[in-house]
Design a protein around this motif. Sequence first.
Motif, short mmCIF file in Angstrom:
data_model
loop_
_atom_site.label_atom_id
_atom_site.label_comp_id
_atom_site.label_asym_id
_atom_site.label_seq_id
_atom_site.Cartn_x
_atom_site.Cartn_y
_atom_site.Cartn_z
N GLU A 1 -4.40 3.88 7.34
CA GLU A 1 -3.43 3.05 6.64
C GLU A 1 -3.61 4.59 5.40
OE1 GLU A 1 -4.60 -0.63 4.81
OE2 GLU A 1 -3.93 -1.99 6.44
N VAL A 2 -2.48 4.63 4.73
CA VAL A 2 -2.02 5.43 3.82
C VAL A 2 -1.26 5.02 2.37
CG1 VAL A 2 -1.54 6.74 5.27
CG2 VAL A 2 -0.06 5.47 4.62
N ALA A 3 -2.10 5.07 1.66
CA ALA A 3 -1.52 4.74 0.25
C ALA A 3 -1.18 6.34 -0.47
CB ALA A 3 -2.01 3.70 -0.29
N VAL A 4 -0.02 5.68 -1.71
CA VAL A 4 0.27 6.37 -2.69
C VAL A 4 -1.01 6.30 -4.01
CG1 VAL A 4 1.80 7.88 -4.46
CG2 VAL A 4 2.60 7.37 -2.24
N GLN A 5 -1.46 7.63 -4.31
CA GLN A 5 -2.56 7.16 -5.56
C GLN A 5 -2.60 8.41 -6.67
OE1 GLN A 5 -6.30 5.42 -4.23
NE2 GLN A 5 -7.11 7.46 -5.29
N PRO A 6 -2.50 7.89 -7.83
CA PRO A 6 -2.21 9.10 -8.69
C PRO A 6 -4.07 10.16 -8.74
CG PRO A 6 -2.88 6.74 -9.91
CD PRO A 6 -2.72 6.53 -8.53
N GLY A 7 -3.04 10.85 -9.81
CA GLY A 7 -4.59 11.47 -9.85
C GLY A 7 -4.43 12.70 -10.72
#
Length: 349
Positions: A20-26
């Motif tokens: 699965e793919v997900a956008v994540q801040p960093g």
Amino acid sequence: MTTTSAPSDQTRSLLLREHEVAVQPGPVPEPGPHQVLIEVAAVGICGSDVHYYEHGRIADFVVEAPLVLGHEASGTIRALGSAVDDRAVGQRVAMEPQETCGRCTQCLAGRYNLCPHVQFFATPPVDGAFTQYVVLDSSRAHPVPDSLSDEAAALIEPLSVAVAAARKARIEPGDRVLVTGAGPVGLLCADVARARGAAWVGVSDTNDTRLEVARRRGASQTANVATAPLESQVEAVDVILECSGATPAVQAAFGVAAPAARVVLVGLGAPAMELPVATIQVKELEVTGVFRYANCYPAAIGLAASDAVDLDGLVTGKFGLEQVEEALTASRRDPHSLKPVVYPGTERF
């Protein structure tokens, strides 16, 4: 660190985790002394990205922790490391997505693609370019002319694979060249063969849609090997660039090899397969592999900038970072899909 119009201290990345793919801040990465900070403009979807997404591994490379995919990338330099004096903030670049040690036997021989310490984008555990900002050694950030689009600059990466294959095959003017496999790398191998002066460039595949693309791009002949054996369609050739990785395609290619032909295995296939050793010996065939590329980006940029190779013509879909899953599955839904491109700085189109 030298920078102008510094980016915010946060960036958005697309992480792969358990199919699965997900956008994540960093945080935005800080460039080391010899690195540059690049704002990513465009990233091409490669078959390896799809394979990691669908299967979680390629050979011995296994996705065991969240991973940022994407290695066919372009962007703009936004900051320089303290020791960088050969690049400038604001330069548009094609990213050669690998860091090597520079000291081992292979690096010193110019074969840095074979460096045992290589860290290649989007190859576990190294993160790739489906993110807004990356850092890269300045020597791997290759300036591109304004005549190249962001998409074309990103696709310098697969074009470099084709340049490496053509060099390994020593393609010369007048050669007859067969490319087996009409995916993006195969199509680019055919383009580079023509640019090097091949007199005849044939392309084989089992997909009529992709063979039609090969014809439009200038193939001398195309052969659908699902309808008839390769030997019945193609006369003897001097060079074979095997780009499919499919065992039947590899084995059939030897049947059309002329004496002293050069056979270069480009596509990654089965870890082991049977080859016609007697044919190889009697015909004195040269059989070798090619792994990624080394010292090929400048030549690839030159080919694209001179219009010898049409990179923009490979692009068949454009996606924002939030749409990466659609990009990764495009080939399932659309038989005409060749090269989806992702724009990490854009959420939707």
